[in-house]
Design an enzyme around this catalytic site. Structure first.
Site: not given
Length: 140
Positions: A15-16
């Site tokens: 994810d980010q």
């Protein structure tokens, strides 16, 4: 006994924050399950083709212990935990591989439960050769 599948965490699985997105652990569970069956000479695809059976997941859970990150080498430990006439349960452990003498680190663990069904989702018995092979693996 468990079957171990090695996998490298891909960038697309993070994810980010640079941490593996939680749903990807369930994808890794599937990878481990498919490879467990393959290691027994029992390909998922053959069961679908030869017996017209599928193994839908009816329950899944995962307990997250530590994050996996991009490029980690992970070990997917998979073992059959229950084999009944038409119900299967698999147990999984996801570990970060140890290097240079370090022990693998437990990242997550969980289970999936499956019902053996035909293409119309009617409950069916697991073919004999699958039952025998999975129970032998459980006993070893």
């Amino acid at each position: 006994m468990s079957v171990i599948t090695r996998q490298r965490v891909r960038y697309a699985e993070t994810d980010q924050m640079g941490i593996v997105y939680y749903a990807n652990y369930l994808v890794w569970f599937e990878l481990g399950r498919v490879e467990l069956l393959r290691s027994l000479g029992l390909a998922y695809r053959q069961m679908e083709k030869d017996h017209k059976l599928i193994l839908p997941v009816i329950e899944a859970n995962c307990r997250y212990r530590h994050p996996a990150r991009y490029d980690d080498e992970i070990l997917i430990e998979t073992r059959p935990a229950l084999v009944r006439e038409s119900v299967l349960k698999f147990a999984y452990r996801i570990l970060r591989a140890g290097h240079d003498g370090t022990e693998p680190k437990l990242l997550a663990e969980g289970e999936t439960i499956h019902v053996v069904c035909d293409e119309n989702l009617k409950r069916m018995p697991l073919p004999h050769q699958y039952t025998v092979a999975l129970k032998q693996l459980m006993a070893s």
